[in-house]
Design a protein around this motif. Structure first.
Motif, PDB file in Angstrom:
ATOM      1  N   HIS A 184       0.664  -1.088  -0.160  1.00 53.97           N
ATOM      2  CA  HIS A 184       0.046  -0.015   0.137  1.00 53.97           C
ATOM      3  C   HIS A 184       0.777   1.092   0.156  1.00 53.97           C
ATOM      4  O   HIS A 184       0.610   2.057  -0.965  1.00 53.97           O
ATOM      5  CB  HIS A 184      -0.960  -0.051   1.246  1.00 53.97           C
ATOM      6  N   HIS A 185       1.718   1.367   1.048  1.00 54.89           N
ATOM      7  CA  HIS A 185       2.595   2.538   1.073  1.00 54.89           C
ATOM      8  C   HIS A 185       3.829   2.652  -0.156  1.00 54.89           C
ATOM      9  O   HIS A 185       4.038   3.776  -0.777  1.00 54.89           O
ATOM     10  CB  HIS A 185       3.288   2.612   2.158  1.00 54.89           C
ATOM     11  N   LEU A 186       4.258   1.745  -0.510  1.00 49.73           N
ATOM     12  CA  LEU A 186       4.965   1.473  -1.869  1.00 49.73           C
ATOM     13  C   LEU A 186       4.168   2.291  -2.935  1.00 49.73           C
ATOM     14  O   LEU A 186       4.655   3.177  -3.853  1.00 49.73           O
ATOM     15  CB  LEU A 186       5.634   0.428  -2.136  1.00 49.73           C
TER      16      LEU A 186
ATOM     17  N   ARG B  35       6.786  10.842   3.445  1.00 48.60           N
ATOM     18  CA  ARG B  35       5.904  10.108   4.415  1.00 48.60           C
ATOM     19  C   ARG B  35       5.731   8.806   4.066  1.00 48.60           C
ATOM     20  O   ARG B  35       5.699   7.711   4.962  1.00 48.60           O
ATOM     21  CB  ARG B  35       5.007  10.811   4.770  1.00 48.60           C
ATOM     22  N   GLN B  36       5.033   8.501   2.981  1.00 52.66           N
ATOM     23  CA  GLN B  36       4.888   7.141   2.240  1.00 52.66           C
ATOM     24  C   GLN B  36       6.158   6.244   2.257  1.00 52.66           C
ATOM     25  O   GLN B  36       5.976   5.113   2.404  1.00 52.66           O
ATOM     26  CB  GLN B  36       4.045   7.277   0.886  1.00 52.66           C
ATOM     27  N   SER B  37       7.185   6.824   1.878  1.00 51.39           N
ATOM     28  CA  SER B  37       8.675   6.129   2.106  1.00 51.39           C
ATOM     29  C   SER B  37       8.846   5.399   3.428  1.00 51.39           C
ATOM     30  O   SER B  37       9.225   4.396   3.674  1.00 51.39           O
ATOM     31  CB  SER B  37       9.503   7.050   1.346  1.00 51.39           C
TER      32      SER B  37
ATOM     33  N   VAL C 155      13.607  -2.468  -1.207  1.00 53.81           N
ATOM     34  CA  VAL C 155      12.752  -1.495  -0.938  1.00 53.81           C
ATOM     35  C   VAL C 155      13.150  -0.177  -1.115  1.00 53.81           C
ATOM     36  O   VAL C 155      12.868   0.815  -1.460  1.00 53.81           O
ATOM     37  CB  VAL C 155      11.839  -1.681   0.350  1.00 53.81           C
ATOM     38  N   GLU C 156      14.479   0.076  -0.173  1.00 51.11           N
ATOM     39  CA  GLU C 156      15.304   1.247  -0.300  1.00 51.11           C
ATOM     40  C   GLU C 156      15.756   1.612  -1.820  1.00 51.11           C
ATOM     41  O   GLU C 156      15.822   2.823  -2.010  1.00 51.11           O
ATOM     42  CB  GLU C 156      16.615   1.076   0.635  1.00 51.11           C
ATOM     43  N   GLN C 157      16.060   0.839  -2.518  1.00 47.51           N
ATOM     44  CA  GLN C 157      16.559   0.963  -3.768  1.00 47.51           C
ATOM     45  C   GLN C 157      15.241   1.440  -4.561  1.00 47.51           C
ATOM     46  O   GLN C 157      15.438   2.432  -5.229  1.00 47.51           O
ATOM     47  CB  GLN C 157      17.016  -0.351  -4.515  1.00 47.51           C
ATOM     48  N   MET C 158      13.993   0.947  -4.182  1.00 49.98           N
ATOM     49  CA  MET C 158      12.767   1.159  -5.263  1.00 49.98           C
ATOM     50  C   MET C 158      12.479   2.906  -4.825  1.00 49.98           C
ATOM     51  O   MET C 158      12.272   3.349  -5.601  1.00 49.98           O
ATOM     52  CB  MET C 158      11.795   0.437  -4.658  1.00 49.98           C
ATOM     53  N   LEU C 159      12.628   3.024  -3.439  1.00 49.80           N
ATOM     54  CA  LEU C 159      12.151   4.466  -2.898  1.00 49.80           C
ATOM     55  C   LEU C 159      13.209   5.339  -3.374  1.00 49.80           C
ATOM     56  O   LEU C 159      12.805   6.872  -3.504  1.00 49.80           O
ATOM     57  CB  LEU C 159      12.096   4.164  -1.412  1.00 49.80           C
ATOM     58  N   ALA C 160      14.469   4.994  -3.428  1.00 57.38           N
ATOM     59  CA  ALA C 160      15.458   6.110  -4.110  1.00 57.38           C
ATOM     60  C   ALA C 160      15.088   6.271  -5.575  1.00 57.38           C
ATOM     61  O   ALA C 160      15.185   7.472  -5.883  1.00 57.38           O
ATOM     62  CB  ALA C 160      16.851   5.395  -3.987  1.00 57.38           C
TER      63      ALA C 160
END
Length: 614
Positions: A521-523, A566-568, A588-593
């Motif tokens: 959801h948050h991703l 915030r979602q990250s 997940v960190e790589q995706m968010l970056a």
């Protein structure tokens, strides 16, 4: 590797292929020890298919054996034990032997080969794969050498086809291009009823051998790129196999009445002719790393997509994780699924549209996330997981087709290429979207026998993510409403499939999905917010022009960026405490970056946005 296992594999090589065995004697011992299990596994699989020529369950059994090899739990069989070690030592991506089994699936399904491209697509799977794996064992992983190795494998398979025309026909198989046969006034169906040699058939065999000779010459530059001590053995194999074509030509291209073979004395003479190859230098005329057969390029990409640092000595074992690289595994599974959708009987224009819908790849975020969650949990049914990842990407690609249609965005480009409706017409684009949605569900249904208690729930979850009231269809439908709830719109249009990616992975691995909903959801909301920021930046501001809801336009750019951050943070906190959580956290960190970068860099052109993090 246990000596007894290697000796068993070498005996299979010696009895099964005198040509390869003779050439292999010119290779260093450590290389021979690795090549024998590779040949033995391929021979075993080929023999099983020959014994059960119309049973698709046979291929499924072979795939289960491959699952065990890549899970580090090979069957108690000398061939499997030895080949599992070779796979690990030389970092052979699963996509390559999986493609070999795909070629065998084509055989048992009775696939027909209309054109040379069709024949070479088959040859790439049953022989180009072997060329690629041999190259890895020889210590080369660069695209240029791999492409020429695949060419060599395809050339050898074309020689096989030319040699075995009569033998194959008597088994009910035909691998010659049917288009060529009709050009030579030989009707394929009529000829198969009574396979006899005639001049027209001879001309087809001659054309096929001319093509093989062209590929053999192309392969020579790749041989020059191999380590010095291995060139002679590979050059000998190339010369010995090419000589089979000469024997067929001497027989007037009649490979129906008799089967050509090369006597041992000639093989030894050809092996001696190979000795100068040791001092060959690679030329500069062929450095593009592109296979001659377009359908074979995925074999090169399976290796080069994730570089692996190998030890300086190819004989030294290396220790790799049991899982195959996610990227190569996803691409392989998608190509297998595309092969099912475009099999014999599919309208050719629809088949082309489906291919362009799935390839070339975007970032494959959803199947990558699915695999990352499964890796954290520990997968126990690789086929079910692959089918789930395929389903997620098919649903995503279907949604992109619909989003680009004239009824919605009327986008002309996607990923730097014409949008599907622009390239193939609106009608075929709609039909391709329908086929992908149904293909997604069918992908999971086809492996229901593995874990029936899981697949029913998986199909329900994927269907809900695709449909109404809160799936992809609902998200697209929100754009038709006079008043749009931004939160519901984002949750349906993007969040639903991200949620499905994490939850379906858990289900496929035998875990309850609900604890994984929040991560997806948050991703999903982080991704959509980043995408909105990108679309709202620059002179076009297409979302505003189309009246489409956009977080940056409704909340303002600063508040939208705060929402992304915030979602990250919430996504990182939502990762459940499982054994593999640290590995998942890195993914997940790589995706968010990536999302952060997409949301912060201005993009004045909408088509550039469409080639970003899909």
């Amino acid at each position: 590797m246990a000596r007894a296992d290697w000796q068993h594999c070498e005996s299979i090589l010696r009895q099964g292929s005198r040509s390869f065995y003779t050439a292999g004697r010119l290779l260093p011992l450590p290389i021979r020890q690795a090549l024998a299990p590779l040949y033995a596994f391929c021979r075993y699989a080929d023999d099983v298919i020959d014994e059960h020529p119309a049973d698709e369950n046979t291929v499924a059994l072979l795939e289960r054996r491959l699952d065990r090899l890549y899970a580090g739990r090979p069957e108690s069989d000398p061939v499997d034990r030895a080949f599992a070690l070779v796979i690990a030592q030389y970092a052979i991506p699963r996509a390559i032997p999986q493609a070999l089994l795909e070629g065998f699936r084509w055989e048992v399904s009775g696939r027909e080969y209309e054109t040379l491209d069709d024949v070479e697509a088959y040859a790439a799977r049953v022989a180009g794969t072997v060329g690629a794996m041999v190259t890895l064992i020889l210590g080369r992983r660069d695209a240029e050498t791999l492409a020429r190795a695949v060419d060599l494998g395809v050339a050898m398979q074309l020689t096989n086809i030319a040699r075995d025309v009569g033998e194959d026909a008597r088994r009910g198989r035909l691998y010659l291009p049917r288009e060529w046969m009709r050009d030579a006034e030989v009707d394929p169906a009529t000829w198969m009823e009574d396979p006899r040699f005639n001049p027209g058939l001879g001309s087809v065999v001659s054309r096929l051998l001319e093509r093989a000779d062209f590929l053999y010459r192309r392969a020579d530059d790749g041989i020059a790129r191999l380590p010095e001590g291995t060139r002679v053995g590979i050059r000998a194999a190339r010369l010995i196999y090419a000589a089979i074509g000469g024997r067929i030509a001497n027989a007037g291209y009649d490979s129906v009445t008799s089967r050509a073979h090369t006597p041992l004395s000639q093989k030894l003479a050809l092996a001696a002719r190979a000795l100068p190859a040791r001092w060959w230098k690679a030329g500069d005329h062929r450095r593009d790393g592109i296979c001659t057969a377009p359908e074979a390029q995925f074999l090169v990409e399976a290796v080069t997509s994730t570089p692996v640092v190998l030890p300086s000595s190819p004989a030294r074992p290396i220790h790799l994780p049991a899982r195959a690289t996610r990227e190569a595994r996803v691409e392989s599974a998608l190509r297998v699924a595309l092969g099912r959708l475009t099999a014999a009987g599919c309208p050719p224009k629809l088949a082309l549209a489906l291919r362009d819908a799935l390839f070339p790849a975007g970032h494959r975020l959803r199947p990558t996330l699915c695999h990352a969650v499964a890796d954290a949990l520990g997968e126990d049914e690789p086929q079910l997981l692959d089918a789930t990842a395929v389903a997620l990407e098919m649903l995503h690609c279907a949604s992109l087709i619909q989003d680009d249609l004239p009824a919605f965005d009327d986008a002309r480009e996607r990923r730097g290429r014409p949008a599907l409706h622009a390239a193939h017409g609106e009608a075929l684009a709609i039909l391709a979207s329908d086929a992908l949605i149904l293909g997604a569900i069918n992908s999971v249904a086809m492996v229901a026998h593995l874990r029936p208690e899981r697949t029913g729930r998986l199909i329900a979850l994927l269907s809900a993510a695709a449909g109404a009231p809160r799936g992809l269809v609902a998200g697209q439908a929100w754009e038709s409403e006079p008043q749009i709830d931004l939160g519901r719109y984002h949750e349906a249009k993007t969040g639903a499939l991200f949620e499905a990616s994490t939850m379906a992975a858990a289900l496929a691995c035998g875990h309850e999905p609900e604890p994984w909903r929040a991560l997806g959801h948050h991703l999903g909301l982080a991704y959509q917010t980043a995408d909105d920021l990108k679309d709202a930046t620059g002179p076009d501001e297409e979302d505003a022009t189309l009246g489409r809801p956009n977080a940056a336009l409704e909340l303002g750019h600063e508040h939208a960026r705060a929402r992304l951050k915030r979602q990250s943070r919430l996504a990182m906190r939502a990762i459940p405490a499982v054994n593999g959580a640290a590995r998942l956290r890195r993914t997940v960190e790589q995706m968010l970056a990536m999302f952060e970068a997409v949301g912060s860099v201005p993009s004045p052109q909408r088509h550039l946005a469409r080639s970003g993090a899909e």
